[in-house]
Motif scaffolding. Structure first.
Motif, PDB file in Angstrom:
ATOM      1  N   LEU A  71      45.376  36.364-106.953  1.00  0.00           N
ATOM      2  CA  LEU A  71      44.186  35.650-107.405  1.00  0.00           C
ATOM      3  C   LEU A  71      44.485  34.673-108.534  1.00  0.00           C
ATOM      4  CD1 LEU A  71      41.498  38.480-107.411  1.00  0.00           C
ATOM      5  CD2 LEU A  71      41.547  36.460-105.954  1.00  0.00           C
ATOM      6  N   LYS A  72      45.468  34.987-109.357  1.00  0.00           N
ATOM      7  CA  LYS A  72      45.732  34.182-110.543  1.00  0.00           C
ATOM      8  C   LYS A  72      46.015  32.719-110.197  1.00  0.00           C
ATOM      9  CE  LYS A  72      49.555  34.962-112.661  1.00  0.00           C
ATOM     10  NZ  LYS A  72      50.619  35.586-113.476  1.00  0.00           N
ATOM     11  N   SER A  73      46.722  32.498-109.091  1.00  0.00           N
ATOM     12  CA  SER A  73      47.073  31.129-108.707  1.00  0.00           C
ATOM     13  C   SER A  73      45.943  30.416-107.963  1.00  0.00           C
ATOM     14  CB  SER A  73      48.325  31.148-107.828  1.00  0.00           C
ATOM     15  OG  SER A  73      48.102  31.923-106.666  1.00  0.00           O
ATOM     16  N   ARG A  74      44.863  31.135-107.589  1.00  0.00           N
ATOM     17  CA  ARG A  74      43.786  30.526-106.797  1.00  0.00           C
ATOM     18  C   ARG A  74      42.538  30.204-107.616  1.00  0.00           C
ATOM     19  NH1 ARG A  74      43.828  33.639-100.974  1.00  0.00           N
ATOM     20  NH2 ARG A  74      46.090  33.530-100.619  1.00  0.00           N
ATOM     21  N   LEU A  75      42.521  30.604-108.873  1.00  0.00           N
ATOM     22  CA  LEU A  75      41.354  30.333-109.698  1.00  0.00           C
ATOM     23  C   LEU A  75      41.495  28.979-110.377  1.00  0.00           C
ATOM     24  CD1 LEU A  75      40.707  33.827-111.297  1.00  0.00           C
ATOM     25  CD2 LEU A  75      39.605  32.801-109.312  1.00  0.00           C
ATOM     26  N   PRO A  76      40.369  28.239-110.633  1.00  0.00           N
ATOM     27  CA  PRO A  76      38.986  28.661-110.396  1.00  0.00           C
ATOM     28  C   PRO A  76      38.585  28.575-108.937  1.00  0.00           C
ATOM     29  CG  PRO A  76      39.025  26.441-111.194  1.00  0.00           C
ATOM     30  CD  PRO A  76      40.451  26.904-111.210  1.00  0.00           C
ATOM     31  N   SER A  77      37.588  29.324-108.597  1.00  0.00           N
ATOM     32  CA  SER A  77      37.078  29.323-107.229  1.00  0.00           C
ATOM     33  C   SER A  77      35.560  29.239-107.282  1.00  0.00           C
ATOM     34  CB  SER A  77      37.520  30.595-106.504  1.00  0.00           C
ATOM     35  OG  SER A  77      36.975  31.736-107.145  1.00  0.00           O
ATOM     36  N   GLY A  78      34.959  29.208-106.138  1.00  0.00           N
ATOM     37  CA  GLY A  78      33.503  29.162-106.086  1.00  0.00           C
ATOM     38  C   GLY A  78      32.889  30.494-106.455  1.00  0.00           C
ATOM     39  N   THR A  79      31.598  30.597-106.244  1.00  0.00           N
ATOM     40  CA  THR A  79      30.887  31.840-106.550  1.00  0.00           C
ATOM     41  C   THR A  79      31.403  32.964-105.661  1.00  0.00           C
ATOM     42  OG1 THR A  79      28.944  30.572-107.171  1.00  0.00           O
ATOM     43  CG2 THR A  79      28.620  32.909-106.699  1.00  0.00           C
TER      44      THR A  79
END
Length: 688
Positions: A300-308
């Motif tokens: 997850l660390k590499s994919r943030l920010p993300s939508g709701t």
């Protein structure tokens, strides 16, 4: 070394404290930049509770350093320094620390309090802490509604050199975080969530403690077998926990889960530990810290920010569902491998095994004794050594034997020789049965004969005759108990020749006594080779000479009684537990001073004709190097399955347990690593 390190650390710590105080005194003379506001004063007093707070705000600029000293049990005293001045930092300001820092501070009585650091104020830090606390309270209470973050992207602490960012709604503002619902975790979900590779380790510890307790009770509490009930109960409970661990979590209950929706963001966190400020990255949903499983966090660390995103977490912030993926789904697909309990039991059982091995040593004898006690010991009757060899008793059997055997030569051949003469050299608690070999002749060197003759005269206080002494001198010596010793240089030379290659205690004491006598003894006339000894010196010198001669006599006896190889193959050595009665020694002592060889030969003949009668329990049997050795237990000591069979059987059980658990632990650990790799390949496709 530890003392030197402690002294050095204390010296460095005190030098930094003195330098900091000196810098603070100089800083107090600096010019203020503004006055302290009323709201700022109230915030400082509410947060730090200083004794007295100044009215002026000063600017402090410089490098940041943290120092202190570590005490016992991890305690210590640690300080934050900016430009060598100790300052008080709010935890929320640590995320803004840099190599060079620009701070606004206010002086208190003994403190320098930071009001702002690199543009981030104390009020902002306190407000952020309050928002986090409010969010935690809302999360724990399950109060449904909106949890507004109240923080813009620019206000969030930096993570990896970048400002934390979050998703925004269509109006340009930050998307709100909402608490949508709550539910109770099901029993099956709880078991999956609480599952861990180390589950069952408590049972392994209980098994090891129970086994150790049984071993200790069997060894040191033999007269109170009821004490074994406590370790046996621990063993049973540990075994139950060990076997039931995979399906029955211990001290757990279903959690309260919160369904939340909102944007995710990365934030930097700084935690002070000793001399370091440890930086880390955390995932937040609004003001709530989302504690993801380690395997999820890296993806997850590499994919943030993300939508709701929709999450489910417990009241402590541990995430159990992210979107469509839940921890329950992952662990159903890839079950946790429980290898920790096997490794724990293998290590602890190995420690108990070492103790049991030490108690049961020698292992071959103790195992044979234990097996015989369990199957039932027998009684062995023997009238000859050949009959005893033919029946070959095992440890635990009762031996009934009688006959004539040969006493062995004592292992220690120096102490107390003067009181009992050469008969002390015979050790009749070790008997050689069936020797059928007459003792060899014993030849004593002339040096030993001269020393023994002098020792006998000293012991009987018979001075040497000399025409140079008058009758009055001899009468006075008899009254005083003195001893006239002629040819003292010859005695010294014989003693030094005897002890030339020996370094035992008897020879060291004899050489030391002769050196002292050469200096302090009285001489009847100038230039004479004779000396006059007092009563105490006479007895001491006799004892020292005979103590130095005893090993020579022991070696001579041992050589005369040595068995030929063909005789050893027929003989049996019996080791009695109790000391045997000494041999009659009156005639041997009478012959010793004038005929030491004859006295020793007579002693060897008496040692060869010792009658014995045995009713005892066999403790050990050894047939190494052809001679059969049988060691007997003390009279009245009867081995029983409890406790004599416990330690040997536990060695076998523990050895098998260690091997089995080690094999299981290694096999399951390999399976656990394979599972971790499979999960790492599977997660990117399902974690969005």
């Amino acid at each position: 070394m530890l003392l030197l390190i402690s002294i050095y650390s204390t010296t460095v710590y005190m030098r930094r404290r003195r330098r900091s105080k000196r810098a603070l005194r100089q800083f107090r003379d600096s010019q203020p930049i503004r006055a302290l506001g009323g709201e700022e004063r109230a915030l400082v007093e509410r947060t730090f509770h200083p004794r007295a707070c100044g009215d002026d705000v000063r600017r402090l600029r410089g490098a940041y350093v943290r120092h202190g000293i570590k005490g016992r049990h991890g305690a210590g005293e640690w300080f934050d320094l900016i430009d060598d001045i100790e300052v008080k930092l709010h935890p929320g300001l640590r995320t803004r620390l840099g190599a060079i820092n620009d701070a606004e501070v206010v002086l208190a009585k003994k403190q320098v309090i930071v009001l702002s650091l690199n543009g981030y104020t104390l009020a902002d830090a306190v407000e952020a802490e309050q928002r986090k606390e409010q969010a935690r309270v809302r999360l724990a209470s399950g109060d449904l509604g909106t949890l507004d973050s109240g923080m813009t992207a620019g206000q969030a602490p930096a993570a990896d050199g970048m400002a934390a960012v979050s998703a925004y709604d269509g109006d340009g503002g930050p998307a709100p975080t909402r608490l949508l619902g709550t539910r109770h975790e099901r029993e099956q979900e709880m078991q999956l969530r609480q599952d861990a590779a180390s589950r069952g380790s408590a049972g392994a510890i209980g098994i090891a403690l129970g086994l150790a307790g049984v071993l200790i009770c069997a060894t040191f509490a033999q007269t109170m077998p009821a004490l074994v009930a406590a370790p046996a109960l621990i063993l049973i409970l540990g075994l139950w926990r060990y076997l039931a661990a995979p399906n029955r979590p211990l001290f757990t209950r279903p959690a309260q889960l919160r369904h939340m929706r909102g944007p995710l963001s990365l934030r930097a966190e700084v935690n002070a530990y000793e001399e370091q400020n440890i930086r880390s990255i955390a995932i937040y949903m609004g003001e709530v810290k989302a504690k993801y499983p380690a395997s999820w966090f890296e993806h997850l660390k590499s994919r943030l920010p993300s939508g709701t995103m929709d999450l489910e977490m417990d009241t402590q912030g541990h995430v159990v569902r992210h979107g469509q993926l839940s921890i329950y789904q992952q662990r159903q697909r890839y079950p946790v491998v429980h290898w920790g309990r096997h490794a724990t039991l293998a290590v602890l059982a190995a420690l108990v095994l070492m103790v049991a091995w030490w108690i049961a040593a020698p292992l071959g004898t103790s195992v044979a004794l234990a097996w015989n006690l369990v199957t039932g010991p027998s009684t062995v009757h023997a009238d000859t050594a050949a009959g005893l060899r033919r029946h070959l008793p095992v440890p635990g059997d009762r031996l009934v034997a009688s006959g004539t055997a040969r006493c062995a030569v004592a292992r220690e051949a120096s102490a107390r020789f003067s009181e009992r003469g050469p008969a002390w050299l015979a050790d009749c608690s070790r008997l050689t049965w069936g020797a059928a070999q007459a003792p060899r002749a014993i030849e004593i060197p002339a040096t030993v004969r001269r020393l023994q003759r002098q020792a006998g005269r000293l012991r009987r206080n018979q001075g040497d005759s000399s025409p140079a002494r008058s009758a009055l001198q001899r009468a006075l010596e008899r009254v005083r108990g003195d001893h006239f010793l002629a040819h003292f240089p010859q005695l010294t030379e014989d003693a030094y020749n005897l002890c030339e290659r020996r370094h035992d205690r008897a020879c060291r004491r004899l050489r030391s006594a002769l050196r002292m006598l050469r200096i302090k003894a009285r001489r009847p006339q100038s230039g004479s080779d004779s000396i006059v000894l007092g009563r105490a010196d006479t007895q001491l010198l006799a004892e020292l000479i005979e103590a130095a001669l005893a090993p020579v006599y022991g070696d001579s006896l041992r050589e005369a009684l040595t068995l030929a190889p063909e005789t050893r193959a027929r003989a049996v050595q019996l080791q009695l537990a109790e000391p045997a009665d000494p041999l009659p020694a009156a005639k041997i002592i009478a012959w010793l001073d004038e005929h030491p060889g004859k006295a020793l030969h007579a002693l060897a003949q008496r040692m060869d004709e010792r009658d014995f009668q045995i009713h005892a329990i066999v403790a050990a049997v050894d047939t190494e190097d052809g001679l059969m050795r049988v060691r007997l237990l003390p009279r009245g000591q009867v081995p029983t399955p409890w406790p004599d069979a416990v330690a040997p059987f536990m060695v076998i059980v523990l050895a098998l347990l260690v091997l089995w658990q080690s094999w299981r632990a290694r096999r399951l650990y390999v399976a656990s690593r394979t599972r971790r790799r499979d999960v790492a390949r599977w997660l990117p496709g399902v974690l969005r």
